[in-house]
Design a protein around this motif. Sequence first.
Motif, short mmCIF file in Angstrom:
data_model
loop_
_atom_site.label_atom_id
_atom_site.label_comp_id
_atom_site.label_asym_id
_atom_site.label_seq_id
_atom_site.Cartn_x
_atom_site.Cartn_y
_atom_site.Cartn_z
N THR A 43 -25.84 84.70 63.60
CA THR A 43 -24.61 83.90 63.51
C THR A 43 -23.57 84.60 62.62
N THR A 44 -23.94 85.76 62.07
CA THR A 44 -23.01 86.51 61.21
C THR A 44 -22.44 87.67 62.01
N SER A 45 -21.13 87.76 62.07
CA SER A 45 -20.55 88.82 62.90
C SER A 45 -20.78 90.19 62.27
N LYS A 116 -27.79 73.57 55.98
CA LYS A 116 -27.31 72.22 56.29
C LYS A 116 -25.79 72.25 56.42
N TYR A 117 -25.31 71.62 57.47
CA TYR A 117 -23.87 71.53 57.70
C TYR A 117 -23.42 70.09 57.55
N LEU A 118 -22.11 69.88 57.44
CA LEU A 118 -21.59 68.52 57.30
C LEU A 118 -21.67 67.76 58.61
N GLY A 119 -21.71 68.50 59.72
CA GLY A 119 -21.77 67.85 61.02
C GLY A 119 -20.40 67.68 61.68
N LEU A 120 -19.40 68.43 61.19
CA LEU A 120 -18.06 68.37 61.80
C LEU A 120 -18.01 69.29 63.02
N PRO A 121 -17.39 68.85 64.11
CA PRO A 121 -17.24 69.73 65.28
C PRO A 121 -16.53 71.04 64.91
N ASP A 122 -15.60 70.97 63.94
CA ASP A 122 -14.84 72.17 63.53
C ASP A 122 -15.73 73.24 62.90
N GLU A 123 -16.86 72.84 62.31
CA GLU A 123 -17.77 73.84 61.72
C GLU A 123 -18.31 74.75 62.81
N GLU A 124 -18.63 74.14 63.95
CA GLU A 124 -19.15 74.89 65.10
C GLU A 124 -18.04 75.76 65.68
N LYS A 125 -16.86 75.17 65.79
CA LYS A 125 -15.70 75.86 66.37
C LYS A 125 -15.36 77.13 65.60
N TYR A 126 -15.40 77.05 64.27
CA TYR A 126 -14.99 78.19 63.44
C TYR A 126 -16.15 78.97 62.85
N ARG A 127 -17.38 78.74 63.35
CA ARG A 127 -18.53 79.46 62.79
C ARG A 127 -18.34 80.96 63.02
N GLY A 128 -18.45 81.74 61.94
CA GLY A 128 -18.20 83.17 62.04
C GLY A 128 -16.71 83.52 62.04
N VAL A 131 -16.04 79.97 58.67
CA VAL A 131 -17.07 79.05 58.19
C VAL A 131 -18.35 79.84 57.95
N SER A 132 -18.93 79.67 56.75
CA SER A 132 -20.13 80.41 56.39
C SER A 132 -21.03 79.55 55.53
N ALA A 133 -22.34 79.86 55.56
CA ALA A 133 -23.28 79.16 54.68
C ALA A 133 -23.90 80.14 53.69
N PHE A 236 -14.37 78.75 54.40
CA PHE A 236 -15.00 77.46 54.11
C PHE A 236 -16.51 77.68 53.99
N PHE A 237 -17.06 77.53 52.78
CA PHE A 237 -18.47 77.84 52.52
C PHE A 237 -19.27 76.56 52.27
N LEU A 238 -20.39 76.44 53.00
CA LEU A 238 -21.25 75.28 52.81
C LEU A 238 -22.36 75.62 51.84
#
Length: 310
Positions: A43-45, A116-128, A131-133, A236-238
Motif C-alpha cells: 500500500t506504500t508507493s 486501524k483507520y477512522l473508517g472515512l471513505p476519504d482515507e481509502e480515496k487518498y491512500r498513498g 494518507v499514511s499509517a 494525514f497520518f493515522l
Amino acid sequence: MEKIDTLIIGSGPAGYTAAIYAGRANLKTILYSGLQPGGQLTTTSEVENFPGYPQGVDGNQLMMDLREQAGRFGTEIRDGEIVKADLSSRPFHCVDDRGNEIEARSVIIATGATAKYLGLPDEEKYRGQGVSACATCDGFFYRKKVVAVVGGGDTACEEAMYLSSLAAKVYLIVRKPFLRATEIMKQRVIDKENIEILFEHNTVGLFGENGVEGAHVVKRLGEPDEERYDIAIDGFFLAIGHKPNTELFKEYLDLDAQGFIKTVPGTSKTNVEGVFAAGDVADPNYRQGVVAAGSGAMAAIDADRFLQAN
C-alpha cells in the motif's frame, strides 16, 4: 493430506524472507500469501528505507522481488489463505480456503498487523496520496510541509515528534480533552513549538484535487458549541494503533494485551514448540520492513534447528 516440513502463513517481508531461508535449508516449504499478498508495504508507493535500493523502490515491486527470490529456492508459493490451524499437537494440521489439508512439522506465522483507520471513505480515496499509517515510512516526503497526526497515545505523540523534525508544522488531532500518552511524551509534544494540539477534535473528511490538501474537522462534535472548519494539510497520518492478525491462533498462542504474539526474547519461538512468529504480528514496537525481514530469517533458522533436533 500434504505432509511438509514448514508451513509459512503470510507473505510480506517476514514471510518471504522466511521462505528464502527455509528453501535454502532444503526444507519442504509451502507459503500461503494471504488476502493481501506482499502485506502492508504493497500500500506504500515508494519505499526509500529498505537496504539495497539506493533510488527507492515501489512497494509492490519490492514484494515481487522477494517473492521471486523465495520461489527460486524451492518454496511453493500459493495465493489464498489458511482458514483453520490446529496447533494443539504435532504435526500441525491446517486447512486452506479451498479445503486442502496440510500436515506441517513446523509453522511460521507471518500474518502481519493491520493499521486501524477512522473508517472515512476519504482515507481509502487518498491512500498513498497523502494518507499514511506510518510516519517513519513516509514522513520524509513531507519535509517543510504541513501534516496532521490523529491519535492521543504514545504512538501518536512519537509520530508527531518524528514528523516535527521534518515538517514545517504538525497538527495533533485528539478526540479527547487530554493526551493518553506517558508524562514524558506528553511534555515533549506540548513543548515542541511546531506541534499544535487540537483537543476534542474529530476528523470527518479529507479534500484535495491531486492528493490530500486539507481536512474537515469538528471541535466538540455533537455539543451545543460544536464548531466545524477546515485545516490545510499535505499529509494525514493515522496513529490510533495496529490490530495484529492473530484471530486464527489465539486459542493456542500467548498474546499480549493488544493481541501481538509473544515470543521468547531474542528468538522467534512462541509458547508452542515448533511454532514461530515473524514480522509485525509479533512486533508492536518497530513495524519496519527491514526488521520484519530480519525476523523472518530468524524464524526459518529457528524452525530448521527445531526440525533437526526433532
